[in-house]
Write an enzyme that holds these catalytic residues in place. Structure first.
Site, mmCIF file in Angstrom:
data_model
loop_
_atom_site.group_PDB
_atom_site.id
_atom_site.type_symbol
_atom_site.label_atom_id
_atom_site.label_comp_id
_atom_site.label_asym_id
_atom_site.label_seq_id
_atom_site.Cartn_x
_atom_site.Cartn_y
_atom_site.Cartn_z
ATOM 1 C CG ASP A 101 -6.400 -3.763 -3.423
ATOM 2 O OD1 ASP A 101 -7.194 -2.848 -3.132
ATOM 3 O OD2 ASP A 101 -5.172 -3.675 -3.235
ATOM 4 C CG HIS A 103 -5.732 -2.235 0.161
ATOM 5 N ND1 HIS A 103 -4.777 -2.247 -0.836
ATOM 6 C CD2 HIS A 103 -5.247 -1.404 1.129
ATOM 7 C CE1 HIS A 103 -3.764 -1.461 -0.500
ATOM 8 N NE2 HIS A 103 -4.023 -0.946 0.692
ATOM 9 C CB SER A 128 -0.938 -0.040 1.212
ATOM 10 O OG SER A 128 -1.919 0.958 1.153
#
Length: 379
Positions: free
Chosen positions: A323, A356, A157
């Site tokens: 995601d 995610h 991320s």
């Protein structure tokens, strides 16, 4: 509560603090005259100093990535499934460094730290920091530790954005870059989610312009709402449906606006409550802005391939099918640019229903692919 740690755990770890007295110039035009970075290490640095790996954390992450701080800890570090003996980031092979970034709220200098000029917490007066600023501060930590080149810089991320920035800012100091569930910049929708979260905090009456610490309060409601919004985006519709569906907390509806009726409502409120008790509101604002501002191609006429022209690292890009915050399409965009720049890159798209947050979960295929790549790194 483990008293005997698992055989594949790094065991007990002790955070360390590095103090830097040389001013750090920031992208916003301000500078920090001095600052601290808190970090942990796992494994041993080899004689050639060639086996060091840097872990970069995401929005709500911190330095405690693996192991335990005491025998009474209920949970290990946030990426313990990936760091340790025999795990993808094998600490019998690698010397791993994990830090809390500037602006954080877990020991590194940030908004909740005391401003030496005022004797009060920095609060909203703490300067806005960027991914590039973080990488510059991390480079100073590497210098302090005697690490000239990282065997790998790894992050998921927002952490993946830092790993990418390393290959741009310090192209000769990174041999492998692993960007997991990340993107070369945020989409408009992602920026919009961050703005909703910020407004929840900024409009909380207890925020007091960022000076809430001086008043002995916290903007609990705002932080709670910000986390609830964010947490929804970290999950997938499939995973939420499987975990909660339309399940009720009780046998019947209450027909009011105040009761917690659905299981998913209870879950989100729990997540928000827990987060608001451990995270700093000003840090949350800073982290979301760092996400929004990350756009390294903006300095290269929006040409992503040119952005990585000087990179010497080998790249591994990973994404997860469900995601939607950092979709596989964004990872493929990055891979296409790296290929256009004639870089050595491999791409893995993992079929996973968790959204995610999958990069934090020990999914067997993910761990196997991750470990296979790390095993190929020569020291």
């Amino acid at each position: 509560m483990p008293t005997v740690f698992p055989h594949d755990s790094v065991g007990l770890v002790t955070p360390q603090t590095a103090h830097f007295s040389e001013p750090l110039a920031l992208a916003c035009g301000r500078s920090l005259p001095a600052y601290d970075l808190i970090y942990e290490t796992y494994g041993q640095l080899n004689a050639a100093r060639s086996n060091a790996v840097l872990i970069c954390h995401a929005l709500s992450g911190h330095h405690h990535a693996a192991g335990f701080h005491s025998a009474d800890d209920r949970k290990p570090g946030w990426w313990d499934s990936c760091i340790g003996p025999g795990k993808p980031i094998d600490t019998t092979k690698f010397f791993v460094v994990s830090l809390n970034n500037l602006g954080g709220c877990n020991g590194s200098t940030g908004p909740s730290s005391i401003d030496p000029d005022t004797g009060k917490p920095f609060g909203a007066n703490f300067p806005v920091v960027t991914v590039e600023d973080w990488v510059n501060s991390q480079a100073r930590l590497a210098d302090l530790l005697g690490i000239d080149t990282w065997a790998a810089v790894i992050g998921g991320s927002l952490g993946g954005m830092q790993a990418l920035q390393w290959t741009i800012s310090y192209p000769n100091r990174v041999r492998h870059c692993l960007a997991i569930a990340s993107a070369p910049k945020l989409s408009a929708q992602n920026i919009a989610f961050n703005e909703v979260a910020r407004q929840a905090i900024l409009t909380d009456p207890e925020f007091h312009g960022g000076s809430f610490q001086e008043r002995g309060v916290i903007p609990k409601r705002g932080l709670m709402l910000a986390r609830m919004v964010g947490h929804i985006t970290y999950l997938s519709d499939d995973s939420m449906g499987e975990k909660f569906g339309r399940g009720l907390k009780s046998e019947k509806l209450n027909y009011d606006f105040h009761s917690v009726e659905f299981q998913v409502e209870s879950y989100l409120r729990y997540q928000g409550e827990e987060f608001s008790g451990r995270f700093d509101a000003n840090t949350y604002l800073l982290m979301t802005k760092a996400l929004d501002y990350f756009d390294p191609a903006a300095n290269f006429n929006d040409d992503l391939a040119k952005t990585f022209a000087n990179a010497t690292a080998r790249f591994c890009v990973m994404s997860f099918t469900t995601d939607w915050r950092f979709s596989p399409a964004r990872s493929r965009e990055l891979v296409d640019a790296l290929m256009a720049a004639r870089k050595d890159v491999c791409y893995l798209e993992i079929d996973a229903p968790q959204g995610h947050d999958a990069f934090l979960i020990p999914i067997p295929r993910y761990l196997q692919a991750f470990g296979n790549y790390m095993n190929r790194i020569s020291l």
